[in-house]
Enzyme design. Sequence first.
Site, PDB file in Angstrom:
ATOM      1  N   LYS A 172       0.805  -1.214   0.000  1.00 34.00           N
ATOM      2  CA  LYS A 172       0.000   0.000   0.000  1.00 34.00           C
ATOM      3  C   LYS A 172       0.843   1.272   0.000  1.00 34.00           C
ATOM      4  CE  LYS A 172      -4.254  -1.910   1.939  1.00 34.00           C
ATOM      5  NZ  LYS A 172      -5.321  -1.763   2.940  1.00 34.00           N
ATOM      6  N   ASP A 197     -11.213   2.004   2.067  1.00 32.70           N
ATOM      7  CA  ASP A 197     -11.473   1.345   3.355  1.00 32.70           C
ATOM      8  C   ASP A 197     -12.365   2.183   4.263  1.00 32.70           C
ATOM      9  OD1 ASP A 197     -10.066  -0.985   2.831  1.00 32.70           O
ATOM     10  OD2 ASP A 197      -8.177  -0.191   3.595  1.00 32.70           O
TER      11      ASP A 197
END
Length: 287
Positions: free
Chosen positions: A81, A118
């Site tokens: 990420k 998210d």
Amino acid sequence: MSSVKTDIPSAILTGHGRIAGVIGWPVEHSRSPLLHNYWLRRYGIDGAYVPLPVQPGQFELAVRGLQAAGFKGANVTIPHKEAAYALVDELDHSAKRAGAVNTLIFEKNGRIRGVSTDGSGFVASMKAAGHAPQGKALLLGAGGAARSVAAALQDAGLHVAVTNRTEVRSEALAQALPGLERVAWDEWESRLGAYDLLVNTTSLGMEGGPDPLFCPSLAQASSSLIVADIVYVPLLTPLLAQAQKQGLKTAGGLGMLLHQARLGFREWFGQDPQVDEQLEAFVRQSL
């Protein structure tokens, strides 16, 4: 739930198919291929979503190769990420706020757009469950998931506090998200009555995790507290089980998993997919 029909049509894949995937190392644990391929079949879309195991150090090479091969984009999971955040040409507001990218969108002009879904996925899942976040929230943990969720909750107008066993991480998170309150790890249980929402953003309580039996005291919670856990294996974590025993409203991590996937699917495959009982039953079968 067992009465819900989960049959879906066969896959469609031709030379015109749209392709996306999930990049991680390891990646075999990901439920994303199951979820996205379910949607592809459900909506009769010519395409596929594949797992892409990419070793650390090979991320940029892999992404450039996927882009050159005509992929529409990819999800990004551990440990890539941060590499994704540094690689993209354009950071969406959500990615800037979260300090991370979990969704890559390959634009027609050759640029790569990075998004973090998210936090918005968590908020959407709470709303869908009838628990629209409001008031004051306390987050357990100060990692990447905590930052994504905290940023989304702040953007939704909540006052957000964070507590973490390692104070230096909570300090760093507070610096990244101005207005964030910090609570000492050894004090949060006694201060729980001041909050409307408690969210476990750590892997504590996860099957196979560092502390699968994680179950702090909720004795000081108000009767209106909502307890959420982003862990979805097991579906009912010890924290959620204790909250339910106490008569508190709860929300598990499966909803966040499903809702955070919608934006990427819409960008790659041109269809806004629905998160409903049939989808949830289908994914539950794999857990």
